[in-house]
Design an enzyme around this catalytic site. Structure first.
Site, PDB file in Angstrom:
ATOM      1  N   ASP A  43      47.281  37.405  28.423  1.00  0.00           N
ATOM      2  CA  ASP A  43      46.971  38.490  29.362  1.00  0.00           C
ATOM      3  C   ASP A  43      48.027  38.553  30.460  1.00  0.00           C
ATOM      4  OD1 ASP A  43      45.046  40.529  30.454  1.00  0.00           O
ATOM      5  OD2 ASP A  43      45.124  39.169  32.165  1.00  0.00           O
ATOM      6  N   TYR A  48      52.009  41.705  37.662  1.00  0.00           N
ATOM      7  CA  TYR A  48      52.367  40.281  37.657  1.00  0.00           C
ATOM      8  C   TYR A  48      53.882  40.060  37.560  1.00  0.00           C
ATOM      9  CZ  TYR A  48      47.398  39.871  36.304  1.00  0.00           C
ATOM     10  OH  TYR A  48      46.034  39.986  36.212  1.00  0.00           O
ATOM     11  N   LYS A  73      48.312  45.571  31.749  1.00  0.00           N
ATOM     12  CA  LYS A  73      47.584  46.538  32.598  1.00  0.00           C
ATOM     13  C   LYS A  73      48.541  47.470  33.306  1.00  0.00           C
ATOM     14  CE  LYS A  73      44.688  42.550  33.549  1.00  0.00           C
ATOM     15  NZ  LYS A  73      45.661  41.452  33.579  1.00  0.00           N
ATOM     16  N   HIS A 103      44.268  48.799  35.676  1.00  0.00           N
ATOM     17  CA  HIS A 103      44.033  47.566  36.445  1.00  0.00           C
ATOM     18  C   HIS A 103      42.957  47.738  37.519  1.00  0.00           C
ATOM     19  CE1 HIS A 103      46.444  43.723  37.647  1.00  0.00           C
ATOM     20  NE2 HIS A 103      45.173  43.559  37.926  1.00  0.00           N
TER      21      HIS A 103
END
Ligand code: NAD
Length: 293
Positions: A43, A48, A73, A103
């Site tokens: 994931d 990120y 996401k 998200h």
């Protein structure tokens, strides 16, 4: 490894590795190690800033693409960008994404869902996810779109088990994917006496008991870690079963309380995007108090 069948027939591993607040070099190493140990679900997210690293780890692992389930996401700043899915594919270096989430239910998430539905019909994404959507927002999506989402990724752990949300999701067989499954490493949660007692009973660690609880609750679970021992332990869950009595004992620690209150994020998402970019791309570590290990 156990798999769950989603409401569109796609099979997803019950357990994967999460990569929130893990910088690119650590993410690349950790994801590669995880895939070599047998993990098949990873994931990540645009937020990120490690999707490229995850893509590199997948290639370097030597595991066949079709055996790996990749979830990522779109951040709200992507929702009105009609190239957003293509751009995510490029960051990952992949030609399809197994599960693509919105998200946050903020910004123009209806436009975002339209992007996902289009990409789903074109085969660029194999399943649709929403994240941090409450019951009303799920109902809005069900009302406005013909494609039902497969997964809602939300905060979920023994202190907060999402009972209310599950009442809306279960009739449509939308699965929970738990974030903060270990309370982001919160020692109060991990060291609850019930987990210590069950850890002794099964010769496991407290964290392993919690992760097994998620799986037996029917939640998909993606503990985050860049520590190779934790990554190994978190995958070593398939040689024991908690009993109904154990599960009932764990229910007694439920505080019906979240760690994070994301509902008030509103239009702060651009700011949050740049905050994460500074931390993760430019090593502005002093901006965060705690880092994943
Ligand atoms: P987590 O609950 O998985 O906790 C991670 C922390 O727990 C690690 O940093 C480490 O300190 C500790 N830990 C990990 N394995 C351990 C073990 N075996 N023993 C003891 N301690 C251990 O929190 P997380 O990583 O933030 O959440 C999991 C994943 O969920 C993320 O990595 C990310 O992929 C996703 N996520 C999504 C959202 C969202 O809004 N959709 C928000 C947060 C996280």
């Amino acid at each position: 490894m156990n798999y769950t069948e989603l409401n569109n027939g796609v099979k997803i591993p019950n357990l994967g590795i999460g990569t929130y607040l893990i910088k690119s070099d650590d993410a690349e190493r950790s994801v590669k190690q995880a895939l070599e140990m047998g993990y098949r679900l990873v994931d990540t997210a645009h937020l990120y800033f490690n999707e490229e690293a995850v893509g590199r780890a997948i290639k370097a692992s030597g595991v066949k693409r079709e055996e790996i389930f990749v979830s990522t996401k779109l951040w709200p700043c992507d929702y009105k960008n009609e190239n957003a899915v293509e751009e995510a594919l490029q960051r990952l270096g992949l030609d399809y994404i197994d599960l693509l989430f919105l998200h946050q239910p903020t910004g123009d998430y209806i436009a975002g869902y339209k992007l996902l539905e289009k990409a789903y019909k074109e085969g660029k994404i194999k399943s649709i996810g929403v994240s941090n959507f409450d019951g009303k927002q799920i109902e809005e999506i069900l009302e406005k779109f013909e494609t039902v989402p497969q997964v809602n990724q939300v905060e979920c752990h023994p202190y907060f088990t999402q009972e209310e949300l599950r009442k809306v999701m279960e009739p449509k067989n939308i699965k929970i994917m738990s974030w903060f499954p270990l309370g982001q490493g919160d020692a109060n949660l991990i060291n609850e006496s019930v987990f210590t007692e069950l850890a002794k009973k099964y010769n496991k660690s407290n964290a392993q008991i919690i992760l097994k609880w998620h799986i037996q609750m029917g939640f998909l679970v993606i503990p985050g870690s860049k520590n190779v021992d934790h990554i190994r332990d978190n995958f070593n869950l398939f040689d024991f079963e908690l009993t109904d009595e154990d599960m009932a004992k764990i229910e007694t620690v439920n505080k019906h309380k979240k760690y994070a209150e994301l509902g008030k994020m509103g239009n702060m998402y651009n700011l949050i995007y740049f905050y994460h970019k500074l931390i993760l791309k430019y090593n502005f570590n002093f901006l965060v108090k705690k880092y994943g290990t």
